[in-house]
Design an enzyme around this catalytic site. Structure first.
Site: not given
Length: 642
Positions: A175, A395
């Site tokens: 940044y 799952a």
């Protein structure tokens, strides 16, 4: 294992924390468009505080209304209209027993809004951002620098007024401040460019401005990158000297991380990277300063975090994605429930690839409630049912646990080892995070006492006394279309771990350069003495629906691991000690791994159950082939509706 060092109270200047765990300031993108705090933002940070860390850091917050805002849904501290919401947020965090901090930022050249102005130290742009948005940085004028310095100080005053316990200046990760610190992005010739002293000038002025706007004993943190890992960029020697000067200017704590967006594998390390990659750097900083140091970066497990603190490597540990994956990470570690922690698998799929990069809020592969805390609880079913779950992969395991929690009687059918497609990760260093997920999911089924039948599920068994069936039978490996004869042994990707000894010292050819082939090559390269070659028919690796961070980084990691890659290399046959390419070329091979991805799951069992009148729902790859994200999310949301 007890984690005594982690749960010793910590001190940052005048601030005392209940333990040494800091929730890192990850972006959630849940705020309102004007930068004010939303209910979703509050719910998220409240959940984090309730999870037991000592300090919760609120995500990077922009300081002015010119060019400092980086991304959609970002919080602001640029004007008085932001203070009320920030106060609400600080109060909610502090009410949980955690301390509240907030990070301030100017985005610099990493402005993902796609709009001008983009202000930085120089015109040096990040090519990805420039190609995506067509905007290049404008060098900041001295007057603009003075304005930004003033804005940081005024924003810090608002953070203090809002009731936070600490303010942090973001001087890392690519940044604006980093754009000045790095000679790679700073080619200025004035007082803010050239020497390391000049490049650090803006940060020291910002620190002084912040200090002038908050009480003398109010803790101020600076987050630094130990290095940006960019050739010609920030060196550790400069960072160490910078931290000495930051302490002289009244900084209370150093928060040490690494990397930047152009070297994302160091900033947000993927599954293929080592854990705690910046430890070497923060230890050099700690040896040079007297203020506390927070170590940050892929501190995924309590064991790793405990070692950092107990060894004196750092005074605090900062956890980002680990606490997105499980907000209760700290409390579970403290109370001896280590295997109940939902582990971050560092896939960057839910948080970035399907989250922020699509201009959505942050999500999480292993935590379906990320960003929607409290909105989609499992809850208790109105009518308890007898439910069969067919398949013990990710799952099936996730569905079975959720169904049990809803009050159903669950029977899980799995003829093989629990874990399904995750079992390939066991024993592999590069897949250690995925192996941790397997361990967690199996543990969650076992600790609930869910019945597991070690048999394949057929329509007759599933129709016998069950009122609902969940199909989690996965999808088959795609078959090779050419002839296969003689030696070498031909393996599927899931067989590598079990046959490591056999493969040691051998020439192994991987057929397929999609994600499956690339990750298989890295697992093979860990085996001593292997010579690994990947053959891909297309003109480049990973041309399918892969996570883009894998596409960016895996080829380089494969090269570092010594993997040979050949594209435009279509394999048409596997024969004794060789594979044959289209055109007749032969490639030597002692073993072949067919990594061609998966086919669509057959519907026979689902159709048979439908004809028998048994309600059935398919989850994971039995519904549609995808990644771990799809398996866990589909299982969770299907189970909570049964």
């Amino acid at each position: 294992m007890a984690f005594d060092a982690l749960f010793t109270p910590g001190t940052i200047g005048s601030l005392t924390t209940r333990n040494r765990i800091v929730k890192s300031p990850n972006t959630t993108a849940t705020c309102n468009p004007d930068g004010t705090v939303s209910q979703r933002t509050v719910n998220h940070y409240r959940a984090l505080g309730e999870g037991g860390p000592g300090l919760v850091m609120v995500e990077y917050t922009y300081v002015d209304d010119d060019a400092s805002k980086s991304i959609h849904g970002q919080p602001g501290a640029s004007n008085q209209n932001h203070v009320a919401g920030l106060g609400w947020l600080a109060d909610e965090i502090r009410a949980t027993g955690a301390r509240a901090g907030l990070q301030l930022v100017h985005c610099g050249r990493q402005r993902f809004l796609g709009t001008a102005p983009m202000k930085s130290a120089s015109r040096s742009s990040w090519d990805v951002a420039e190609m995506s948005f067509g905007v290049t940085p404008e060098p900041m004028t001295p007057d603009e620098i003075a304005g930004v310095v003033r804005s940081f100080g005024e924003a810090a005053g608002r953070v203090y007024a809002a009731g936070f316990d600490l303010v942090e200046i973001h001087a890392g990760h690519g940044y604006m401040i980093t754009n000045f610190l790095s000679p790679f992005t700073n080619d200025r010739t004035d007082a803010y460019g050239g020497s390391a002293e000049n490049r650090a000038r803006i940060l020291l002025e910002i620190v002084d401005s912040v200090r002038a706007n908050v009480p003398a004993d109010f803790p101020v943190s600076v987050r630094v990158s130990v290095s940006d890992y960019e050739p010609g960029g920030i060196t550790i020697d400069e960072t160490v000297e910078l931290c000495r000067r930051l302490e002289e200017h009244g900084v209370t704590v150093i928060h040490a991380s690494g990397g930047h967006h152009a070297r994302m594998e160091y900033e947000v390390s993927g599954w293929f990277m080592e854990r705690q990659p910046h430890r070497w750097g923060w230890e050099k900083i700690k040896a040079a300063v007297t203020v506390p140091v927070i170590g940050s970066g892929s501190l995924v497990t309590p064991e790793v975090a405990e070692d950092v603190v107990s060894s004196g490597s750092a005074d605090f540990v900062s956890l980002g994605r680990a606490m997105i994956a499980d907000p209760a990470w700290a409390e579970k570690a403290r109370t001896g429930r280590r295997l109940e922690i939902v582990p971050c698998i560092r896939c960057n799929d839910g948080c970035l690839h399907r989250g922020l990069d699509l201009k959505r809020s942050t999500g999480c592969t292993v935590n379906p409630q990320m960003g929607e805390e409290g909105r989609f609880p499992v809850g208790t079913a109105a009518t308890p049912l007898r439910v069969a779950v067919a398949g013990g992969g990710p799952a099936g395991l996730r569905a079975a646990a959720a169904l049990h929690d809803r009050g159903h009687t669950v029977v899980l059918f799995e003829p093989g080892e629990l874990g399904g497609a995750l079992n390939h990760a066991v024993g592999s260093t590069v897949k250690q995070d995925l192996a941790g997920l397997r361990e967690h999911l199996v543990h969650e089924v076992e600790r609930r006492g869910i019945e597991v039948r070690r048999e394949a599920a057929d329509a007759a068994a599933l129709a016998d006394g069950f009122q609902q069936v969940v199909l989690a039978t996965g999808a088959p490996q795609r078959t090779f279309g050419g002839p296969v004869s003689g030696v070498p042994p031909v393996l599927g990707p899931g067989e590598i771990s079990a046959r490591r000894e056999e493969l040691a010292g051998r020439r192994v050819v991987v057929v397929g350069g999609g994600f499956q082939g690339c990750e298989s090559s890295l697992r093979l390269a860990e085996i001593p003495g292997t010579e690994v070659t990947v053959l891909e028919a297309a003109g480049a690796l990973m041309r399918g629906d892969e996570v883009k961070y894998d596409v960016f980084s895996l080829p380089g990691r494969m090269a570092e691991a010594g993997v040979t890659v050949r594209t435009d290399a279509e394999v048409v046959a596997v024969a004794e000690k060789q594979v044959e390419l289209a055109g007749g070329e032969l490639v030597d091979a002692d073993a072949v791994v067919l990594a061609l991805g998966r086919e669509a799951a057959p519907t026979t069992l689902k159709d048979d159950l439908g004809r028998a009148g048994v309600p059935v729902v398919a989850v994971g790859s039995a519904q549609k082939h995808g990644r771990v994200y799809d398996a866990l999310h589909s299982a969770y949301f299907a189970a909570r509706l049964i």
